[in-house]
Write a protein that holds these residues in place. Structure first.
Motif, PDB file in Angstrom:
ATOM      1  N   ASP A  55       7.936  -6.951  -1.222  1.00  0.00           N
ATOM      2  CA  ASP A  55       6.405  -6.178  -0.917  1.00  0.00           C
ATOM      3  C   ASP A  55       6.532  -4.405  -1.294  1.00  0.00           C
ATOM      4  O   ASP A  55       5.359  -3.835  -1.769  1.00  0.00           O
ATOM      5  CB  ASP A  55       5.863  -6.025   0.496  1.00  0.00           C
ATOM      6  CG  ASP A  55       5.316  -7.806   0.951  1.00  0.00           C
ATOM      7  OD1 ASP A  55       5.297  -7.985  -0.509  1.00  0.00           O
ATOM      8  OD2 ASP A  55       5.721  -7.699   2.478  1.00  0.00           O
ATOM      9  N   LEU A  57       5.184  -3.854  -4.526  1.00  0.00           N
ATOM     10  CA  LEU A  57       4.363  -3.865  -5.298  1.00  0.00           C
ATOM     11  C   LEU A  57       3.198  -2.724  -4.147  1.00  0.00           C
ATOM     12  O   LEU A  57       2.007  -2.863  -4.327  1.00  0.00           O
ATOM     13  CB  LEU A  57       3.811  -4.848  -4.990  1.00  0.00           C
ATOM     14  CG  LEU A  57       4.241  -6.228  -5.875  1.00  0.00           C
ATOM     15  CD1 LEU A  57       3.746  -7.727  -5.275  1.00  0.00           C
ATOM     16  CD2 LEU A  57       2.715  -6.108  -7.011  1.00  0.00           C
ATOM     17  N   GLY A  58       3.886  -1.734  -3.236  1.00  0.00           N
ATOM     18  CA  GLY A  58       3.543  -1.190  -2.594  1.00  0.00           C
ATOM     19  C   GLY A  58       4.325   0.397  -2.728  1.00  0.00           C
ATOM     20  O   GLY A  58       3.471   1.124  -3.466  1.00  0.00           O
ATOM     21  N   TRP A  59       5.413   0.621  -1.723  1.00  0.00           N
ATOM     22  CA  TRP A  59       5.610   2.127  -2.355  1.00  0.00           C
ATOM     23  C   TRP A  59       5.908   2.710  -2.765  1.00  0.00           C
ATOM     24  O   TRP A  59       5.751   3.346  -3.260  1.00  0.00           O
ATOM     25  CB  TRP A  59       7.001   1.299  -0.507  1.00  0.00           C
ATOM     26  CG  TRP A  59       7.706   2.602  -0.679  1.00  0.00           C
ATOM     27  CD1 TRP A  59       9.488   3.167  -1.149  1.00  0.00           C
ATOM     28  CD2 TRP A  59       6.887   4.192  -0.587  1.00  0.00           C
ATOM     29  NE1 TRP A  59       9.265   4.960  -1.144  1.00  0.00           N
ATOM     30  CE2 TRP A  59       8.681   5.117  -0.705  1.00  0.00           C
ATOM     31  CE3 TRP A  59       6.078   4.469   0.394  1.00  0.00           C
ATOM     32  CZ2 TRP A  59       8.422   6.971  -0.375  1.00  0.00           C
ATOM     33  CZ3 TRP A  59       5.770   6.191   0.593  1.00  0.00           C
ATOM     34  CH2 TRP A  59       6.795   6.962   0.303  1.00  0.00           C
ATOM     35  N   PHE A  77       3.293   3.492  -5.080  1.00  0.00           N
ATOM     36  CA  PHE A  77       3.140   5.034  -4.781  1.00  0.00           C
ATOM     37  C   PHE A  77       3.617   5.932  -5.167  1.00  0.00           C
ATOM     38  O   PHE A  77       3.022   6.962  -5.731  1.00  0.00           O
ATOM     39  CB  PHE A  77       2.767   4.671  -3.289  1.00  0.00           C
ATOM     40  CG  PHE A  77       2.100   6.188  -2.703  1.00  0.00           C
ATOM     41  CD1 PHE A  77       1.397   6.555  -2.673  1.00  0.00           C
ATOM     42  CD2 PHE A  77       3.547   6.313  -1.639  1.00  0.00           C
ATOM     43  CE1 PHE A  77       1.157   7.968  -1.888  1.00  0.00           C
ATOM     44  CE2 PHE A  77       3.532   8.227  -1.281  1.00  0.00           C
ATOM     45  CZ  PHE A  77       1.612   8.204  -1.076  1.00  0.00           C
ATOM     46  N   ALA A  97      11.013   9.110   1.234  1.00  0.00           N
ATOM     47  CA  ALA A  97      10.936   8.517   2.202  1.00  0.00           C
ATOM     48  C   ALA A  97      12.435   8.954   3.290  1.00  0.00           C
ATOM     49  O   ALA A  97      12.527   9.912   3.199  1.00  0.00           O
ATOM     50  CB  ALA A  97      12.256   7.256   1.190  1.00  0.00           C
ATOM     51  N   THR A 135      -0.108  -6.409  -1.641  1.00  0.00           N
ATOM     52  CA  THR A 135      -0.280  -4.948  -1.717  1.00  0.00           C
ATOM     53  C   THR A 135      -0.792  -4.186  -1.501  1.00  0.00           C
ATOM     54  O   THR A 135      -1.686  -4.384  -0.180  1.00  0.00           O
ATOM     55  CB  THR A 135      -0.376  -5.429  -3.064  1.00  0.00           C
ATOM     56  OG1 THR A 135      -1.538  -5.088  -3.742  1.00  0.00           O
ATOM     57  CG2 THR A 135       0.423  -7.045  -4.410  1.00  0.00           C
ATOM     58  N   ALA A 136      -0.370  -2.834  -1.522  1.00  0.00           N
ATOM     59  CA  ALA A 136      -0.846  -1.891  -1.391  1.00  0.00           C
ATOM     60  C   ALA A 136      -2.189  -2.062  -1.122  1.00  0.00           C
ATOM     61  O   ALA A 136      -2.888  -1.214  -0.727  1.00  0.00           O
ATOM     62  CB  ALA A 136       0.446  -0.559  -2.124  1.00  0.00           C
ATOM     63  N   ASN A 163       4.757   6.056   4.673  1.00  0.00           N
ATOM     64  CA  ASN A 163       4.186   6.445   3.941  1.00  0.00           C
ATOM     65  C   ASN A 163       3.277   7.231   3.326  1.00  0.00           C
ATOM     66  O   ASN A 163       3.178   8.092   2.291  1.00  0.00           O
ATOM     67  CB  ASN A 163       5.424   7.217   4.024  1.00  0.00           C
ATOM     68  CG  ASN A 163       6.362   7.963   5.036  1.00  0.00           C
ATOM     69  OD1 ASN A 163       5.707   8.487   5.822  1.00  0.00           O
ATOM     70  ND2 ASN A 163       7.364   9.013   4.197  1.00  0.00           N
ATOM     71  N   ASP A 164       2.588   5.857   2.959  1.00  0.00           N
ATOM     72  CA  ASP A 164       1.654   5.714   1.581  1.00  0.00           C
ATOM     73  C   ASP A 164       0.407   6.518   1.765  1.00  0.00           C
ATOM     74  O   ASP A 164      -0.358   5.877   2.911  1.00  0.00           O
ATOM     75  CB  ASP A 164       1.069   4.378   1.092  1.00  0.00           C
ATOM     76  CG  ASP A 164       0.860   3.724  -0.054  1.00  0.00           C
ATOM     77  OD1 ASP A 164      -0.210   5.193  -0.036  1.00  0.00           O
ATOM     78  OD2 ASP A 164       0.788   3.121  -0.745  1.00  0.00           O
ATOM     79  N   ARG A 189      -2.288   6.535   0.924  1.00  0.00           N
ATOM     80  CA  ARG A 189      -3.499   5.908   0.225  1.00  0.00           C
ATOM     81  C   ARG A 189      -3.931   5.364   1.983  1.00  0.00           C
ATOM     82  O   ARG A 189      -5.160   4.942   1.925  1.00  0.00           O
ATOM     83  CB  ARG A 189      -3.711   5.185  -0.898  1.00  0.00           C
ATOM     84  CG  ARG A 189      -3.498   6.203  -2.048  1.00  0.00           C
ATOM     85  CD  ARG A 189      -2.827   5.154  -2.957  1.00  0.00           C
ATOM     86  NE  ARG A 189      -1.278   4.118  -2.693  1.00  0.00           N
ATOM     87  CZ  ARG A 189      -1.719   3.668  -3.228  1.00  0.00           C
ATOM     88  NH1 ARG A 189      -1.895   2.750  -4.779  1.00  0.00           N
ATOM     89  NH2 ARG A 189      -0.474   2.576  -3.375  1.00  0.00           N
ATOM     90  N   LYS A 194       7.995  15.829   4.142  1.00  0.00           N
ATOM     91  CA  LYS A 194       8.085  14.736   4.825  1.00  0.00           C
ATOM     92  C   LYS A 194       8.476  14.148   6.168  1.00  0.00           C
ATOM     93  O   LYS A 194       8.340  14.615   7.479  1.00  0.00           O
ATOM     94  CB  LYS A 194       9.838  16.325   5.386  1.00  0.00           C
ATOM     95  CG  LYS A 194      11.074  15.088   5.642  1.00  0.00           C
ATOM     96  CD  LYS A 194      12.095  14.221   4.472  1.00  0.00           C
ATOM     97  CE  LYS A 194      12.701  13.787   4.214  1.00  0.00           C
ATOM     98  NZ  LYS A 194      13.153  13.063   3.713  1.00  0.00           N
ATOM     99  N   SER A 219      10.555  11.312   7.150  1.00  0.00           N
ATOM    100  CA  SER A 219      11.143  10.107   7.819  1.00  0.00           C
ATOM    101  C   SER A 219      12.518  10.997   7.534  1.00  0.00           C
ATOM    102  O   SER A 219      12.998  11.787   7.162  1.00  0.00           O
ATOM    103  CB  SER A 219      11.250   8.820   7.321  1.00  0.00           C
ATOM    104  OG  SER A 219      11.353   9.364   5.998  1.00  0.00           O
TER     105      SER A 219
END
Lengths: 289, 182
Positions: free
Chosen positions: A51, A54-56, A59, A289, B44-45, B75-76, B78, B180, B182
């Motif tokens: 995941d 396919l996500g973070w 991005f 992060a 997925t995102a 933290n995305d 979108r 920031k 985290s």
């Protein structure tokens, strides 16, 4: 210069690396699923990792103008742990997804019966999902591992032209080339290939179907090795077209076999409602992060 | 079968139409809260964003809030932007809604993304205090205060304070959040 790193484990890298890679010319990467250094003990650990791929991770890459795709698989090392093997049942739902451009990394680690089964099963999954396969060659007993890999590929439903054999070197390149596969070379600071040897291999075998990657991960590795190889090639007399072929057009052609490559990062992930997230002004941190 | 179509919408319809295609698929399938939760969890995102977009049109009650709360933990940007839509405006409790607004300011998501912002911000003294404290923290670090912060503060109806949001010259770069998280 535009660079496509066809094999890099960005999960293990800092956001600073994305910035440096973009500055060096990297505009696209493929991140193959692999192990984490610390062995996993359950399929759930794989799912969170997939995941993230396919996500973070896409991005994070998009923030620096880099298109990110991934390959999904049960890696050969963990194919030997019966607690992890059930993740094979979860793979089909990932292999249908946009931005999954191959099955990988698969192949051999210690050449066990469990690895035989995982490799054959996942080559079949690649064929079933219209995906090429990224197959790495083992670090130990490499030539024997390559030969056994080629045998399994020939017995599979996946055409050999849809297979990229990775971590090749001087001792394995000829048989992989004669076998009709795409040829991957990982350039590392101390192990695998280095820039000068890469130049020599390309002088001997030519640029056709050759891909060069940094394979950078949590080990001692360098995400800018692709650029360093490009510079070494130019210095050795290769043309800019040769360099573009090896470091851009060949990976685009190979992963393009999936029909899922989307290299237009600026038009999609890098903007949100017209507001670019490619912020780079000093003292303006990007989400991290 | 429609869940497979959601997964492959990008390569079937082109990346620029993928989100619209996914939202239409969710509508056509009449996806309920459990189905949306499943698609989100396995998505997925891009797929998750489509679920968040479709959510306010497909679920009336608060039962899909865990989806929004998950997206707000990422933290995305979108996903964060999609999470603060009309569904969050209707159902997110005051504490989590205030944190969502603050997170937008932190991560550079334009507060225009926050649905129903004027109504929910109105007379919210606690939100005003949080904005004021955040502005003070930015100023203490010699960092610019996001312009959006003043817009939201205006909507609360509470005046800026001298130590926090008082200095108008601190309104500088609207796209310069700390980020920031985290």
């Amino acid at each position: 210069m535009r660079i496509f790193d066809p094999h890099i484990h960005m999960t293990s890298r800092t956001t600073d690396d994305y910035e440096a890679m973009y500055a060096a010319g990297v505009r696209a990467v493929v991140e193959p699923a692999f192990w984490l250094g610390q062995p996993r003990t359950s399929p759930a650990s794989f799912l969170d990792y997939f995941d993230a791929l396919l996500g973070w991770e896409p991005f994070r890459a998009a923030q620096y103008g880099i298109a990110h795709h991934c390959t999904i698989a049960l890696n050969p090392k963990e194919a030997n742990d019966p607690r992890c093997v059930p993740v094979l049942d979860e793979l089909p739902r990932y292999l249908v997804k946009d931005h999954v451009v191959a099955v990988g990394e698969i192949g051999y680690d210690s050449m066990t019966p469990a690895e035989d089964t995982a490799l054959a099963t996942q080559l079949q999954l690649a064929a079933d999902h219209g995906l090429p396969a990224l197959v790495h060659t083992p670090h130990r007993d490499k030539l024997a591992g390559l030969r056994r890999t080629l045998d399994v590929v020939r017995e599979s439903a996946l055409p050999v032209e849809h297979v990229l054999i990775d971590h090749l070197n001087e001792t394995t390149v000829k048989e992989a080339k004669d076998g009709g596969c795409w040829l991957g070379f990982s350039v590392y600071p101390d192990t695998k290939m280095d820039e000068e040897r890469m130049v020599a291999v390309l002088e001997e075998y030519g640029p056709e179907k050759v891909l060069v990657n940094s394979a950078a991960d949590w080990g001692k590795s360098d995400p800018l090795k692709t650029r360093k190889v490009a510079d070494a090639l130019l210095k050795a007399g290769f043309t800019e077209d040769d360099v573009d072929r090896v470091l851009w057009r060949n990976p685009v052609a190979f992963y393009g076999l999936s029909g899922r490559l989307d290299l237009d990062v600026a038009g999609t992930d890098a903007t949100h409602e017209g507001n670019s997230i490619l912020r780079g002004v000093p003292k303006t941190a990007t989400p991290e992060a | 079968m429609w869940e497979l179509r959601i997964a492959e919408a990008g390569r079937r319809c082109g990346p620029e139409h993928a989100e619209a295609a996914r939202v239409l698929l969710l509508h056509t399938a009449g996806a309920d809260a459990p189905a949306l939760a499943r698609v989100y969890r396995q998505g997925t995102a891009d797929e998750r964003r489509a679920v968040l977009e479709a959510l306010p049109h497909l679920v009336d009650g608060p039962e899909a809030l865990p989806i929004v709360e998950d997206a707000l933990r990422t933290n995305d940007t979108r996903l964060v932007a999609a999470a603060v839509g009309p569904y969050a405006a209707r159902h997110l409790d005051a504490h989590n809604w205030r944190h969502a607004v603050l997170k937008c300011l932190f991560t550079g998501v334009p507060v225009d993304s926050v649905a129903d912002l004027p109504r929910r911000a109105r007379a919210d003294a606690e939100l005003a205090r949080m904005l004021d404290d955040y502005a003070a923290e930015r100023r203490a670090a010699d960092r610019p205060v996001p312009h959006d912060l003043y817009r939201v503060l205006d909507l609360t109806g509470h005046p800026a304070t001298p130590t926090g949001t008082g200095a108008p010259d601190s309104v500088t770069d609207p796209t310069a959040p700390d980020g920031k998280e985290s």
